[in-house]
Design a protein around this motif. Structure first.
Motif, mmCIF file in Angstrom:
data_model
loop_
_atom_site.group_PDB
_atom_site.id
_atom_site.type_symbol
_atom_site.label_atom_id
_atom_site.label_comp_id
_atom_site.label_asym_id
_atom_site.label_seq_id
_atom_site.Cartn_x
_atom_site.Cartn_y
_atom_site.Cartn_z
ATOM 1 N N PHE A 228 0.843 -1.191 0.000
ATOM 2 C CA PHE A 228 0.000 0.000 0.000
ATOM 3 C C PHE A 228 0.880 1.243 0.000
ATOM 4 N N THR A 229 0.368 2.312 -0.636
ATOM 5 C CA THR A 229 1.063 3.593 -0.651
ATOM 6 C C THR A 229 0.079 4.704 -0.343
ATOM 7 N N ILE A 230 0.394 5.476 0.674
ATOM 8 C CA ILE A 230 -0.437 6.626 1.024
ATOM 9 C C ILE A 230 0.187 7.870 0.400
ATOM 10 N N SER A 231 -0.670 8.764 -0.080
ATOM 11 C CA SER A 231 -0.189 10.020 -0.658
ATOM 12 C C SER A 231 -1.270 11.070 -0.504
ATOM 13 N N ARG A 232 -0.912 12.283 -0.789
ATOM 14 C CA ARG A 232 -1.883 13.374 -0.659
ATOM 15 C C ARG A 232 -1.616 14.440 -1.702
ATOM 16 N N ASP A 233 -2.676 15.145 -2.059
ATOM 17 C CA ASP A 233 -2.582 16.288 -2.956
ATOM 18 C C ASP A 233 -3.177 17.469 -2.195
ATOM 19 N N ASN A 234 -2.327 18.277 -1.620
ATOM 20 C CA ASN A 234 -2.814 19.371 -0.779
ATOM 21 C C ASN A 234 -3.543 20.440 -1.581
ATOM 22 N N ALA A 235 -3.211 20.574 -2.854
ATOM 23 C CA ALA A 235 -3.892 21.554 -3.693
ATOM 24 C C ALA A 235 -5.338 21.145 -3.965
ATOM 25 N N GLU A 236 -5.578 19.836 -3.987
ATOM 26 C CA GLU A 236 -6.916 19.312 -4.275
ATOM 27 C C GLU A 236 -7.659 18.864 -3.016
ATOM 28 N N ASN A 237 -7.013 18.993 -1.852
ATOM 29 C CA ASN A 237 -7.612 18.545 -0.580
ATOM 30 C C ASN A 237 -7.955 17.062 -0.608
ATOM 31 N N LYS A 238 -7.073 16.268 -1.193
ATOM 32 C CA LYS A 238 -7.348 14.847 -1.340
ATOM 33 C C LYS A 238 -6.252 13.980 -0.737
ATOM 34 N N LEU A 239 -6.695 12.906 -0.157
ATOM 35 C CA LEU A 239 -5.831 11.870 0.396
ATOM 36 C C LEU A 239 -6.079 10.599 -0.402
ATOM 37 N N TYR A 240 -5.016 9.835 -0.647
ATOM 38 C CA TYR A 240 -5.152 8.617 -1.438
ATOM 39 C C TYR A 240 -4.545 7.420 -0.713
ATOM 40 N N LEU A 241 -5.042 6.256 -1.067
ATOM 41 C CA LEU A 241 -4.425 5.015 -0.624
ATOM 42 C C LEU A 241 -4.404 4.075 -1.829
ATOM 43 N N GLN A 242 -3.227 3.882 -2.377
ATOM 44 C CA GLN A 242 -3.055 2.945 -3.480
ATOM 45 C C GLN A 242 -2.767 1.575 -2.894
#
Length: 124
Positions: free
Chosen positions: A68-82
């Motif tokens: 699993f890989t966690i990441s975020r896009d602060n410009a889009e206010n989004k958190l992801y979990l691949q």
């Protein structure tokens, strides 16, 4: 008010991949630690992964490291979990949460807002 809305769950087969998203609103997303937790039927909620305000500091449960890989896009206010190489034991309701401390903790009591979750089912 703070809102966290997860999406991306579904039914997949063992070995498949899935990407979860969490859309945050109501606060300055980039200033807070974010985490993913999951809960399986009849079990307590467990930590999956967390990420500091930048993408440079992450924390993973041993059970998902390397998959699993966690990441975020602060410009889009989004958190992801691949999620890759999914296993049946990854089945559960995945929730994103906002941290109340400045490091990506695995302790659920250090998160102060939670989404309702998205269901992930891994089954053949």
């Amino acid at each position: 008010q703070v809102q966290l809305v997860e999406s991306g769950g579904g039914l997949v087969q063992p070995g498949d991949s899935l990407r979860l998203s969490c859309l945050a609103s109501g606060y300055t997303f980039g200033s807070k630690v974010m985490g993913w937790f999951r809960q399986q039927d009849g079990k307590e909620r467990e930590f999956v992964a967390a990420i500091a305000w930048s993408n440079s500091h992450t924390n993973y449960a041993d059970s998902v490291k390397g998959r699993f890989t966690i990441s975020r896009d602060n410009a889009e206010n989004k958190l992801y979990l691949q999620m890759t190489k999914l296993k049946s034991e990854d089945t559960g309701t995945y929730s994103c949460a906002r941290g109340s401390v400045f490091y990506p903790s695995s302790r659920s009591d250090l998160y102060d807002h939670w989404g309702r979750g998205t269901q992930v089912t891994v089954s053949s």
